[in-house]
Write a protein that holds these residues in place. Structure first.
Motif, PDB file in Angstrom:
ATOM      1  N   HIS A 161      48.597  45.869  11.312  1.00 24.03           N
ATOM      2  CA  HIS A 161      48.329  45.618  12.679  1.00 24.03           C
ATOM      3  C   HIS A 161      47.563  46.614  13.393  1.00 24.03           C
ATOM      4  CE1 HIS A 161      51.544  42.450  12.185  1.00 24.03           C
ATOM      5  NE2 HIS A 161      52.157  43.338  11.890  1.00 24.03           N
ATOM      6  N   ALA A 162      47.191  47.781  12.767  1.00 23.59           N
ATOM      7  CA  ALA A 162      46.399  48.579  13.411  1.00 23.59           C
ATOM      8  C   ALA A 162      45.008  48.316  13.613  1.00 23.59           C
ATOM      9  CB  ALA A 162      46.536  50.170  12.410  1.00 23.59           C
ATOM     10  N   TYR A 163      44.470  48.878  14.653  1.00 21.86           N
ATOM     11  CA  TYR A 163      43.021  48.958  14.864  1.00 21.86           C
ATOM     12  C   TYR A 163      42.539  50.376  15.137  1.00 21.86           C
ATOM     13  CZ  TYR A 163      38.595  48.076  16.923  1.00 21.86           C
ATOM     14  OH  TYR A 163      37.081  48.068  17.140  1.00 21.86           O
TER      15      TYR A 163
ATOM     16  N   ALA B 141      38.276  50.494   7.483  1.00 23.71           N
ATOM     17  CA  ALA B 141      39.467  50.925   6.154  1.00 23.71           C
ATOM     18  C   ALA B 141      40.779  50.930   6.813  1.00 23.71           C
ATOM     19  CB  ALA B 141      38.921  52.022   5.268  1.00 23.71           C
ATOM     20  N   LEU B 142      40.924  51.830   8.004  1.00 16.81           N
ATOM     21  CA  LEU B 142      41.901  52.205   8.653  1.00 16.81           C
ATOM     22  C   LEU B 142      42.564  50.729   9.520  1.00 16.81           C
ATOM     23  CD1 LEU B 142      41.082  55.760  10.073  1.00 16.81           C
ATOM     24  CD2 LEU B 142      42.763  55.001   8.190  1.00 16.81           C
ATOM     25  N   THR B 143      41.605  49.890   9.988  1.00 21.15           N
ATOM     26  CA  THR B 143      42.082  48.656  10.854  1.00 21.15           C
ATOM     27  C   THR B 143      42.579  47.814   9.829  1.00 21.15           C
ATOM     28  OG1 THR B 143      40.372  49.255  12.467  1.00 21.15           O
ATOM     29  CG2 THR B 143      41.208  46.958  12.019  1.00 21.15           C
ATOM     30  N   ALA B 144      43.969  46.996  10.135  1.00 24.09           N
ATOM     31  CA  ALA B 144      44.321  46.066   9.332  1.00 24.09           C
ATOM     32  C   ALA B 144      43.833  44.749   9.460  1.00 24.09           C
ATOM     33  CB  ALA B 144      45.799  45.929   9.858  1.00 24.09           C
ATOM     34  N   LYS B 145      43.344  44.403  10.800  1.00 19.54           N
ATOM     35  CA  LYS B 145      42.936  42.877  10.728  1.00 19.54           C
ATOM     36  C   LYS B 145      41.676  42.578  10.037  1.00 19.54           C
ATOM     37  CE  LYS B 145      42.259  39.113  14.318  1.00 19.54           C
ATOM     38  NZ  LYS B 145      42.767  38.790  15.700  1.00 19.54           N
TER      39      LYS B 145
END
Length: 446
Positions: free
Chosen positions: A155-157, A166-170
């Motif tokens: 769920h990270a942004y 790459a770090l963002t989940a969606k």
């Protein structure tokens, strides 16, 4: 809160249906000139803004519950910020700090050292956007530790650049068809009390840590990066104890703990930074949005030994720490102090959460009410379970806009209404906006 003299009456006014004719004309021009990949929440075009009100090109005055995504916390045109911008712009607008440095950059860094959690020796670097801050925090962690792996969470942004995607989940709309992405990024489960059965923070942290140790190995991990309250992912507030347990593990294993406070920072949650609510002291903290009253500025502040490990010239950028943006930041920080906007954020939270919790008792479609300070959310589900209801969420936001209240949606499942009002919003105006929102929810769930 000390009084502010506003240029624009702090009231909702609807002169036309939304969007009005002038906004419709601009939409036609936009379609012919602006790339289709740039989206907008509202189909109305801004002519002026002040305090908690946005005035569009047709003369409609909307109540602002978005603050430019948590940017204009001191209001869209705070007098101190405007005066500082004018004063600096009349002297010089740019020299590049890496070419001919200036005092404003140093003053901002000094303020960040004083405001961020922890009494250790700190260093700062200034950039333009939150994504830049995140990218550079990762650069520092990898160089300082000599390790490659970075741990992010469900769920990270964290941004729209290649590494931050790459770090963002969606995936949609942030990552879809934009790969391949930067390597050595690993995703771990987030504490999400509404969707993990109310798992306590310590247990959720143990689950994440076990996976890190088994799937990556502690000695390969350069950094853990996490939003203390997740933003685009749905304003997810982790269970108490989750963040401290991760930070303790990171410290014990030589892993850099990065708190991404791009959206949560600068009084938004009722403290200068959200990690302070549980006494977490990050090794590096990333900042942007509310830092400069609407001017583009971001920063990383962290342990001196980490940031000073980078060779000269390894950090920076042509526009990073622009002098006008630095002047705006110093004025915005001063305004937060003058108006005690930490206390004001807490008061906004008290007002809104009291109303939302009462409403949730009557509306089964409200799965959870959550948030801290003036970072608030309502998650909508199909009654009787936890199945997300994105269509209802979108309809509620659209109904609010029709009535002159600007809200935002978010969430991995698109089923969360989030509120990020300017912290200076008056209580009468706030309650009027909440009336509109609660009525929309009631009407659309009846």
């Amino acid at each position: 809160m000390t009084e502010i003299s506003y240029r624009i009456p702090q009231q909702r006014v609807l002169r036309t249906a939304l969007p009005g004719p002038r906004s419709q004309e601009l939409a036609v021009r936009r379609k012919a000139a602006v790339a289709a990949g740039v989206g907008s929440t509202a189909p109305v075009y801004t002519a002026d803004a002040d305090g908690g009100v946005i005035v569009d090109v047709d003369g409609n005055a909307l109540i602002d519950l978005a603050a430019g995504i948590a940017v204009t916390s001191v209001g869209a045109s705070h007098p101190k910020v405007i005066a500082a911008i004018k004063d600096q712009a009349e002297r010089f607008t740019h020299t590049c700090f890496m070419v001919a440095p200036y005092e404003g950059y140093i003053e901002v860094a000094e303020q960040l050292a004083a405001l961020t959690p922890g009494d250790h020796e700190k260093r700062s670097v200034l950039f333009n956007s939150g994504a830049e801050a995140v990218e550079n925090a990762i650069k520092v962690a990898r160089l300082a530790t000599g390790r490659p792996a970075v741990v992010a969470f469900d769920h990270a942004y964290h941004g729209r650049t290649n590494l931050t995607m790459a770090l963002t989940a969606k995936s949609m709309p942030y990552k879809q068809n934009f790969g391949p992405f930067a390597p050595e990024v690993y995703r771990m489960p987030m504490s999400y009390p509404f969707r993990d059965g109310g798992q306590d923070g310590a247990s959720a942290a143990r689950e994440a840590i076990t996976r890190i140790e088994k799937q990556i190995g502690a000695t390969s991990v350069a950094a853990i990066i996490i939003e203390p309250i997740q933003g685009e992912g749905g304003f997810i507030v982790p269970a108490p104890g989750f963040l401290p347990a991760l930070a303790d593990w990171a410290r014990a294993n030589g892993v850099v703990f990065i708190a991404d406070e791009v959206q949560t920072g600068f009084a938004r949650t009722g403290d200068w930074f959200a990690c302070a609510h549980e006494g977490v002291v990050p090794d590096i903290i990333t900042m942007a949005k509310g830092i400069a009253g609407g001017m583009p500025l971001s920063a990383i502040t962290g342990r001196a030994d980490l940031l000073d490990a980078v060779h000269p010239g390894g950090l920076g950028g042509t526009y990073g720490g622009n002098p006008v943006a630095c002047a705006a930041a110093l004025a915005a920080i001063d305004a937060i102090r003058e108006h005690d906007l930490n206390a004001r954020a807490r008061r906004i939270g008290e007002i809104a959460l009291t109303r939302f919790r009462a409403l949730a008792q009557q509306v089964p479609a409200i799965g959870e009410v959550r948030g801290r300070g003036a970072m608030l959310a309502l998650e909508f589900v199909r009654p009787g379970g936890t199945e997300p209801d994105a269509a209802l969420t979108a309809a509620i936001a659209a109904r609010c806009l029709e009535q002159g209240v600007l809200t935002l949606t978010c969430g991995t499942f698109g089923n969360v209404i989030r509120l990020l009002p300017p912290l200076v919003i008056g209580e009468d105006l706030l309650n009027e906006a909440l009336d509109v929102l609660c009525t929309a929810i009631g009407d659309l769930t009846a």
